[in-house]
Design an enzyme around this catalytic site. Sequence first.
Site, PDB file in Angstrom:
ATOM      1  N   ASP A 128       6.941 -31.415  52.972  1.00  0.00           N
ATOM      2  CA  ASP A 128       7.540 -32.456  51.887  1.00  0.00           C
ATOM      3  C   ASP A 128       9.161 -32.352  51.837  1.00  0.00           C
ATOM      4  OD1 ASP A 128       4.918 -33.310  51.620  1.00  0.00           O
ATOM      5  OD2 ASP A 128       4.502 -32.480  49.687  1.00  0.00           O
ATOM      6  N   ASN A 144       2.195 -33.307  52.826  1.00  0.00           N
ATOM      7  CA  ASN A 144       1.287 -34.331  52.915  1.00  0.00           C
ATOM      8  C   ASN A 144       1.861 -35.489  52.344  1.00  0.00           C
ATOM      9  OD1 ASN A 144       1.653 -32.789  50.209  1.00  0.00           O
ATOM     10  ND2 ASN A 144       0.475 -34.400  49.331  1.00  0.00           N
ATOM     11  N   HIS A 145       3.319 -35.451  51.899  1.00  0.00           N
ATOM     12  CA  HIS A 145       4.075 -36.501  51.510  1.00  0.00           C
ATOM     13  C   HIS A 145       4.644 -37.320  52.976  1.00  0.00           C
ATOM     14  CE1 HIS A 145       4.394 -37.075  47.234  1.00  0.00           C
ATOM     15  NE2 HIS A 145       3.760 -35.805  47.245  1.00  0.00           N
ATOM     16  N   HIS A 151       0.739 -26.016  54.265  1.00  0.00           N
ATOM     17  CA  HIS A 151       1.046 -26.911  53.465  1.00  0.00           C
ATOM     18  C   HIS A 151      -0.113 -27.368  52.804  1.00  0.00           C
ATOM     19  CE1 HIS A 151       4.061 -29.593  51.313  1.00  0.00           C
ATOM     20  NE2 HIS A 151       2.730 -30.299  51.175  1.00  0.00           N
ATOM     21  N   ASP A 155       9.113 -27.994  49.808  1.00  0.00           N
ATOM     22  CA  ASP A 155       8.888 -29.460  48.898  1.00  0.00           C
ATOM     23  C   ASP A 155      10.239 -29.887  48.423  1.00  0.00           C
ATOM     24  OD1 ASP A 155       5.618 -29.509  48.428  1.00  0.00           O
ATOM     25  OD2 ASP A 155       6.253 -27.684  49.129  1.00  0.00           O
TER      26      ASP A 155
END
Length: 514
Positions: free
Chosen positions: A60, A128-129, A217, A20
């Site tokens: 991410d 997910n980004h 994730h 992240d």
Amino acid sequence: HTHVDCQDDEDTFKILVATDIHLGYLEKDPVRGNDTFVTFNEILDHAQKNEVDFVLLGGDLFHENKPSRKTVHSCLESLRKYCMGDRPVQFEILSDQAVNFHYSKFPWVNYQDENLNISIPVFSIHGNHDDPTGADALCALDILSCAGLVNHFGRSTSVEKIAISPILLRKGRTKIALYGLGSIPDERLYRMFVNKQVTMLRPKEDEDSWFNLFVIHQNRSKHGATNYIPEQFLDDFIDLVVWGHEHECKITPFQNEQQRFYISQPGSSVVTSLSPGEAVKKHIGLLHVKGKKMKMEKIALETVRTFHIEDVVLADHPDLFNPDNPNVTQAIQAFCMEKVELMLDNAERERLGNPHQPEKPIIRLRVDYAGGFEPFSIYRFSQKYMHRVANPKDIIHFFRHRGQKEKKDIDLNFGKLVSRPTEAMTLRVEDLVKQYFQTAEKKVQLSLLTERGMGEAVQEFVDKEEKDAIEELVKFQLEKTQRFLKERRTEAEEEKIDEEVIFFLQLICALCKE
């Protein structure tokens, strides 16, 4: 944490673990714009100084699904600077790389490419980004992988079932089976686990001699009935899970009572939401694996902007604040200023020990004003701190504790909402779509599209700026329906076709619910 025993040992893997990183978060902010890039360089610098075998990222890497040119450029610059070079890579890959990287145009690990000189391989799943979108289902990591700077793994293409094939690594006598699963919508993955559609394949030869490492994730904390992945869903032959997506740093491996595997949650390397979990000190990990033994060494990140958060409940101070006093608002304002000053002092003390840390801290004061109090103007308050904090505009957050909120009218009165900017309104796209499907009259409902498919398509359209997402879904659904009608050989009478389509949709809906 002396690591003399396993330093420069030909049987010990040294792996830098981070997740992240959210490159490009707030990149246009004049104060915080470079934070993510500076910290990414710090992370890679630790990898180089510690002469790690490889870097392992848990998703991410980018904050936006379509990162800006500046962000991609900065990322490539850092990877090229720190990860290319002459230092030989000390481990080999035993698995079939055509399987591990099957969706890549160059399905082999970057350090074995004769046209590249890689000293630190980077392995990453997507989050997910930065997940794959669009007709070609490409993501930003695929660009890095095509450029030969990152090995993107753990990508599953099927929506029905997943078979996770590990990358098998060997260094001396130590063997690691590296499993990865890039981010998948939580509800869908939850359902696949429940229906036993997720399999982790194990090496044929003497499976108990491998150290099994799994990178995931997903939501770890429960955000709804099926909007997370319970730890007990994961296989118990795993030794260590590196859990991305959750931003709170809990990097020290924690043992799951039932299945005995350990979970390390590295957390993010940048503050992206002003919540208590993000205020926990940020770390990355130096993981040592020798045989079946492991050790995680924490490395504190020094370039992360300090973040202090505090809560104030006005009703807890009846001696100071009486809602009937006409000057109560000034009193509250003075009290809040005092609190902010104290937080600024703490932040300054914390920063003095470290020249790498950015000057202006992030400060958040959450004020619970339940009990008849009124919020004051945040705008005027924030002007006093323009040059002292990194986030003057959202330094104060007014809220009322849920237990004390007045009962809301069932039908939303938008007049009320507009005049109350202090009540946080967070609506998820999928909730709006769900609402549409529940309330729209049967006559006007989108008869061909299922709620779930539409929810995901609209979400991509909004969050990922994926212009074709809805069109793709409509096309897909249309073709599927046409195929169904052909197979049923429906006569070309309108009523008949309508009946068949309705029958087909009921089938789909039944399957979706399962």
